[in-house]
Structure formats: C-alpha cells, structure tokens
Design an enzyme around this catalytic site. Structure first.
Site, PDB file in Angstrom:
ATOM      1  N   LYS A 205     -17.976  -0.979   5.536  1.00  0.00           N
ATOM      2  CA  LYS A 205     -18.342  -2.140   4.376  1.00  0.00           C
ATOM      3  C   LYS A 205     -19.909  -2.278   4.302  1.00  0.00           C
ATOM      4  O   LYS A 205     -20.265  -2.277   3.183  1.00  0.00           O
ATOM      5  CB  LYS A 205     -18.063  -3.583   4.645  1.00  0.00           C
ATOM      6  CG  LYS A 205     -17.965  -4.722   3.812  1.00  0.00           C
ATOM      7  CD  LYS A 205     -17.357  -5.761   4.124  1.00  0.00           C
ATOM      8  CE  LYS A 205     -17.176  -6.722   2.890  1.00  0.00           C
ATOM      9  NZ  LYS A 205     -16.448  -8.138   3.192  1.00  0.00           N
TER      10      LYS A 205
ATOM     11  N   MET B  16      24.123   9.507   2.436  1.00  0.00           N
ATOM     12  CA  MET B  16      24.022  10.601   3.240  1.00  0.00           C
ATOM     13  C   MET B  16      24.421  10.506   4.600  1.00  0.00           C
ATOM     14  O   MET B  16      24.951  11.198   5.154  1.00  0.00           O
ATOM     15  CB  MET B  16      22.594  11.262   2.966  1.00  0.00           C
ATOM     16  CG  MET B  16      22.483  12.555   3.588  1.00  0.00           C
ATOM     17  SD  MET B  16      23.853  13.691   2.457  1.00  0.00           S
ATOM     18  CE  MET B  16      22.819  13.955   0.933  1.00  0.00           C
TER      19      MET B  16
ATOM     20  N   PHE C 115     -11.722  -7.784  13.468  1.00  0.00           N
ATOM     21  CA  PHE C 115     -10.686  -7.997  12.784  1.00  0.00           C
ATOM     22  C   PHE C 115     -10.433  -6.893  11.445  1.00  0.00           C
ATOM     23  O   PHE C 115     -11.155  -6.258  10.807  1.00  0.00           O
ATOM     24  CB  PHE C 115     -11.023  -9.257  11.890  1.00  0.00           C
ATOM     25  CG  PHE C 115      -9.885  -9.657  10.857  1.00  0.00           C
ATOM     26  CD1 PHE C 115      -8.677 -10.151  11.325  1.00  0.00           C
ATOM     27  CD2 PHE C 115     -10.425  -9.716   9.384  1.00  0.00           C
ATOM     28  CE1 PHE C 115      -7.905 -10.697  10.452  1.00  0.00           C
ATOM     29  CE2 PHE C 115      -9.357 -10.166   8.549  1.00  0.00           C
ATOM     30  CZ  PHE C 115      -8.072 -10.617   9.339  1.00  0.00           C
ATOM     31  N   GLN C 116      -9.112  -6.407  11.227  1.00  0.00           N
ATOM     32  CA  GLN C 116      -8.601  -5.572  10.782  1.00  0.00           C
ATOM     33  C   GLN C 116      -8.967  -4.115  10.693  1.00  0.00           C
ATOM     34  O   GLN C 116      -9.422  -3.343   9.761  1.00  0.00           O
ATOM     35  CB  GLN C 116      -8.724  -5.925   9.088  1.00  0.00           C
ATOM     36  CG  GLN C 116      -7.620  -6.938   8.815  1.00  0.00           C
ATOM     37  CD  GLN C 116      -7.331  -7.377   7.324  1.00  0.00           C
ATOM     38  OE1 GLN C 116      -8.391  -7.065   6.596  1.00  0.00           O
ATOM     39  NE2 GLN C 116      -6.378  -7.594   6.930  1.00  0.00           N
TER      40      GLN C 116
ATOM     41  N   GLU D  86       0.878  -1.347  -0.111  1.00  0.00           N
ATOM     42  CA  GLU D  86      -0.048  -0.117  -0.005  1.00  0.00           C
ATOM     43  C   GLU D  86       0.782   1.231  -0.009  1.00  0.00           C
ATOM     44  O   GLU D  86       0.529   2.434  -0.544  1.00  0.00           O
ATOM     45  CB  GLU D  86      -1.005   0.040   1.206  1.00  0.00           C
ATOM     46  CG  GLU D  86      -2.111  -1.006   1.053  1.00  0.00           C
ATOM     47  CD  GLU D  86      -1.820  -2.434   1.821  1.00  0.00           C
ATOM     48  OE1 GLU D  86      -2.598  -3.246   1.803  1.00  0.00           O
ATOM     49  OE2 GLU D  86      -0.600  -2.678   1.933  1.00  0.00           O
TER      50      GLU D  86
END
Length: 584
Positions: free
Chosen positions: A164, A482, A114-115, A52
C-alpha cells in the site's frame, strides 16, 4: 522527459498503455489507492465481481474469447488467496492473466498485519512468474514485464503484489517500450532439420493422424488457418483435445471428433492404430493418453510445442520441435510443398476405410425418451437452435462438460471456453460473464450442472449489475453426475456423497436476482423453452430437468488404454476392443 506520479496512478497508466479496457476485481483496504485512480478515469471499465475467484474466471473467459490477457485486481490476504484457484486454472490451460494484488505496507510485511499473506510464496507454484514490488520507481516497468511474460511463449498467469505504501509514494513512470524484457524471449522458430525429418516421415506414413491442442488457438489466427491448410492438403484425419476444439472446424470432412477419456471411438482407435502422429500444441495429458505404456504404441511421434518442458514429459517422442505453432506450421508446409507434396496415396484410402468402419459404430448414440429429457438430447436441441448464431459457449465441469464437447460443434477458435487441466467446478458462470463483457452483442451460453453452477452462483449479481445477458443452461440431474458415474462403474455402486441435496428452486433464485427463470422437464416443450431463453434480452437461468442416472460415453476407464473403451450406445454397454468385440 520523465513523468512523476504515484504508484497507484502508475498502475492505471500502465494498464492503459498496455491497451487494457476491462479489469475484473473486488476492492479492499490494500488496493484502495488504485481503486481511487480507477474512479477518476473513464478509459478502463471495472467489473465488480462478487468473489475474487469469480474475477479470475471472468478474466479467463475474457482472455480466451479475445486472445488478449485478462486483468484482475484484488486486495491482500483473503482477496489474493481467493484468486489462487483461477490462477492455477489459467496456468494449467495456458491462459494469459495479469493479477494485481494489494499488500500491507512494506514496513509491516512479516508482522502478521491485518489481511497479510505471503502472496508471492503462495502463488509461486500457480503462476508463470510473480513479483513483490517494494520500490515505486520499479512498479511501472514490473507491470510491463508482467504483460510480456504472460503473453510470450506458452501463455499463462502472472502476479504483481503491490504494498500500500508503494501505491501512495511518488516515482518515475516507465513506458512499455523502455521496459526491459529481453531476458525472456522464448524460441519461436523451429529447427529446420527436425521439421524436414517430420515431413519425410509424413510422406511415408500409411496411417497418419494429426492431434491438435489448445496451443494452436493460443498461437493466434494464423496458426488455425495453417492447420486447416495442412489438413486439407494432406487429407490426414484430425482429432483434438478438449482445449483445442474449434481450431479445425467440426464440419470439416477430415474431422474425426475429440480425443481422450470421453472422445469418440474413431478418434481413440485411430490414435491407437496410427503409424505417424503429428501432435501440434498439446501436452499428452493423462485424459488424452490413457495408459501411457499402451498409448499409440506403433507410431512415429512428432511433437510441436513452444514450451520445451512439455516435450518428453509424459510421452517420449521421436521428433521434438520447439517453437511457435504458427511459425513451425508455416515452415512445415513450405518444406512439404517444396519436396513435391508427396504422400502415401496408396495407403490413405485403406486408412480412411478403417476409420469409416469405426465411425459406423455411432459411438455417441443413446436411448432417447419422450418422457424425460436426456442430457444429450438437450444439447442436440441447443446446438440446432443456436449453431447459426454468433455464439460463445462456456461450461462448468462434469458430465455436462463432456456432453457439450461431444454434441456442440465449433467452427472457429475462441468460441469454446472450458476448464480443461484443473477441472474447476464454478468456472463456467463467471467465465461467461467475461466473454459477454468482451462480446456484448454475441450470444453467450454457459452449459452447467446444478452442482457446479452453485459454486459461483453469487455472480448472478454481477450479471445483473452490468446487464450481461448470459444464458445459464443447467442440466439438472440432482447428482454430482461424473462422481456418481465413476461410483457406479468403478466403485461398486457405492454412491458416497454424490447426491445434490437441498437444491434451490432455480426459477425463484433467478427472480430473486431480478433475472428470468425457466424450467423444462418435457422433451416436447424443450425447443420452445430454449427459444424463450434465447429471445430474452437479459440474464436467464434455464433449469433443464434431465435423466438422473445417464452416463457419459464413450469412456476410457482410469488405467486403461485407448482400445479398451466403455461404450454405452443404444444397443450395448461394455468394453469394446479394436476389433469391435464386446468384452463386458
């Protein structure tokens, strides 16, 4: 006539009505209804990324190279939290993103389902605005509002969190023209009195400088054209931030190079010694200013910005002008012309003479080698072989990023994509894919370091799946370059965790994905190897083995002023003051 449809269908319809042609995303349980609707249409292309974070950076690349908002679709919980880095990056660099996230059903919110994650709470600090939509009847209007907020005023990322059950439920679709957006209308016209005052001071200036930033590019093509007209008409020297490269052409006679920590000697000293500074669409960030109390101490400062919160935040200015760059520059030029196009013509040649003395130091010089590829040389050859092509450049973050800014020239806006404010390692590769999706026939090159590139190497799968012929030009010094440089110069050469250990064979890695891999370590063979990369019609990983301990100069050390620069040219390495003396 009202249109009834499911929330999931509303999402897709709203994107179509907003002119979206591409969505970058990754499916999951909480967004499957939306993905089902995407499957049943052909107007919007979905690019399946491998992470993602890759989706957000790809959308950033798409947005920065087109001027249109990038769109991201991810699931709830870890899908949303993985997108946080990209949203923060977009907020810092003023990139318009629309991030659509799935959420657990409304009746499960707060139950540690969940999630589940508090996406709105987590992303509030890293978006311009965000919404949790609990009513399907409000979904379409919210998405239209999100587009309006993302592109209005100072652009930035927004997020719409969609449970959802809202996606499954049926509601009334609202068209974009009927969405309520009047509550957010940033000021675009600048105050005429302030603009007139800025013109009056410009007319008297003995040592003027124009300092442009990414806001010029964000304002649109007209702003860049007006900037070029202003510079050409006044003959004032112009410098730019990292984000503003390309708004004024690098080949322009008034161009004195990039400003800031790794900017040119002449740009930094001109900023320090100027008596009139016209800051256009930049925000005086710490990488530009150096030590605040010593920043351009004797100049009259004008600041043009559409974001009121950016004015007087870091540096106090004498003449603040809030407004869109295009509108303000149009008024500024009109007023200056009406007043007779006056300038301090007697002082200008002296000012350019001093700048010429600073330029003569040739601050980007370096000791080249016929044994090992110097990173500066690699980018000089890349520039020579590609500058006449339809070319877009992205970068990762580190030394290679600064060398790319120093040695690659940009003639137009929207051709240079880099992570400026957040400094996100892993940005460049997915961003290059987003750019290539937007410009399928162009040459897209990601200038990378081996450490940064590995951050999102999984997107090689995306590049191969969607046949995006992006070129990954890796300056491989087997170091966190760097970090190592700062440890050498500022931390007593204590190299704590700055070696890149256990690196993969990049040629074999490319081949494992089905791409082409090229390795080069000989300066004499570099041109042929680069040409081989350019001639290949698919994705390429180019492993360019470079000098391991080369430092990126010029450099303003942390806590120092513009006239306390470290130079590392072919003859000397030391701190150089405004008089040109070495202060080792």
């Amino acid at each position: 006539m009202t249109r009834q449809m499911t929330g999931a269908k509303m999402v897709v319809q709203a994107l179509k009505d907003q002119g979206v042609d591409t969505v970058f995303g990754y499916p999951g349980g909480a967004v499957l209804p939306i993905y089902d609707e995407i499957f049943q249409q052909n107007d919007i292309k979905h690019i399946l990324v491998r992470h993602e974070q890759g989706a957000t950076h790809a959308a950033e690349g798409y947005a920065r190279s087109t001027g249109k908002p990038g769109v991201v679709l991810v699931t709830s919980g870890p899908g949303a939290t993985n997108a946080v880095t990209g949203m923060t990056d977009a907020l810092m660099d003023s990139i318009p993103l629309i991030v659509l996230t799935g959420q657990v059903p409304t009746f499960m919110i707060g139950n540690d389902a969940f999630q589940e994650a508090d996406t709105v709470g987590i992303t509030r600090p890293c978006t311009k605005h965000n919404w949790l939509v609990k009513d399907t009847n409000k979904l379409a209007e919210t998405i239209h509002q999100a587009f309006h907020v993302a592109i209005s005023g100072r652009p930035g990322p927004v997020l719409v969190d969609i449970p959802k059950d809202v996606q499954f439920a049926t509601g009334t679709y609202v068209e974009p023209r009927k969405a309520k957006t009047s509550h957010y209308q940033p000021q675009v016209k600048g105050d005429i009195e302030a603009i007139t005052h800025a013109v009056e001071m410009l007319e008297r200036a003995k040592r003027p400088i124009i300092y442009s930033g990414g806001g010029v590019i964000n304002s649109g093509p007209a702003a860049s054209q007006l900037l070029r007209e202003l510079v050409g008409a006044t003959g004032a020297p112009i410098t730019s931030t990292l984000m503003g490269l390309g708004a004024y052409p690098a080949s322009g006679k008034e161009w004195i190079g990039m400003l800031g920590m790794h900017g040119t000697y002449e740009a930094n000293l001109a900023m320090h010694d100027c008596d009139y500074m016209l800051c256009i669409g930049a925000r005086f960030d710490d990488r530009i200013t150096g030590r605040i109390d010593a920043f351009s101490p004797n100049s009259f400062k004008v600041h043009i910005d559409i974001d009121p919160s950016s004015i007087n935040k870091n540096v106090h200015v004498d003449c603040p002008i809030v407004g869109d760059i295009g509108h303000v520059l149009e008024d500024l030029l009109r007023i200056w012309k009406a007043r007779g196009r006056k300038l301090n013509t007697e002082a200008q040649p002296k000012w350019w003479g001093k700048i010429g003395e600073w330029k003569a130091r040739n601050c980007l010089s370096y000791k080249n080698s016929d044994k090992i590829i110097k990173p500066q040389y690699a980018l000089q050859r890349l520039e020579a072989l590609t500058k006449h092509r339809d070319r877009y450049i992205t970068t990762e973050v580190g030394q290679h990023q600064m060398w790319a800014a120093q040695f690659l020239g940009f003639e137009d806006p929207h051709r240079w994509m880099t992570s400026g404010g957040l400094g996100t390692m892993g940005y460049g590769f997915p961003a290059s894919i987003g750019v290539q999706i937007a410009h399928p026939d162009a040459l897209v090159i990601n200038v990378a370091g081996e450490a940064s590139w590995l951050m999102n190497m999984q997107e090689m799968g995306t590049a191969m799946q969607f046949r995006t012929p992006v070129k990954q030009f890796i300056l491989n010094n087997e170091r966190l370059g760097m970090v190592r440089q700062w440890q050498e110069l500022l931390h007593g050469e204590r190299y704590s965790s700055s070696w890149s250990e256990s690196l993969p064979d990049f040629v074999k890695l490319a081949e494992a994905f089905g791409a082409k891999g090229i390795r080069c370590s000989d300066p004499a063979k570099l041109d042929d190897a680069i040409q081989e990369m350019l001639d290949h019609d698919g994705p390429v990983i180019f492993d360019c083995l470079v000098e391991k301990h080369e430092n990126c100069f010029p450099m303003i050390p942390s806590g120092k002023a513009h006239n306390e620069m470290l130079l590392g040219d072919a003859d000397t390495q030391g701190v150089i003051d405004a008089g040109g003396s070495v202060l080792v």
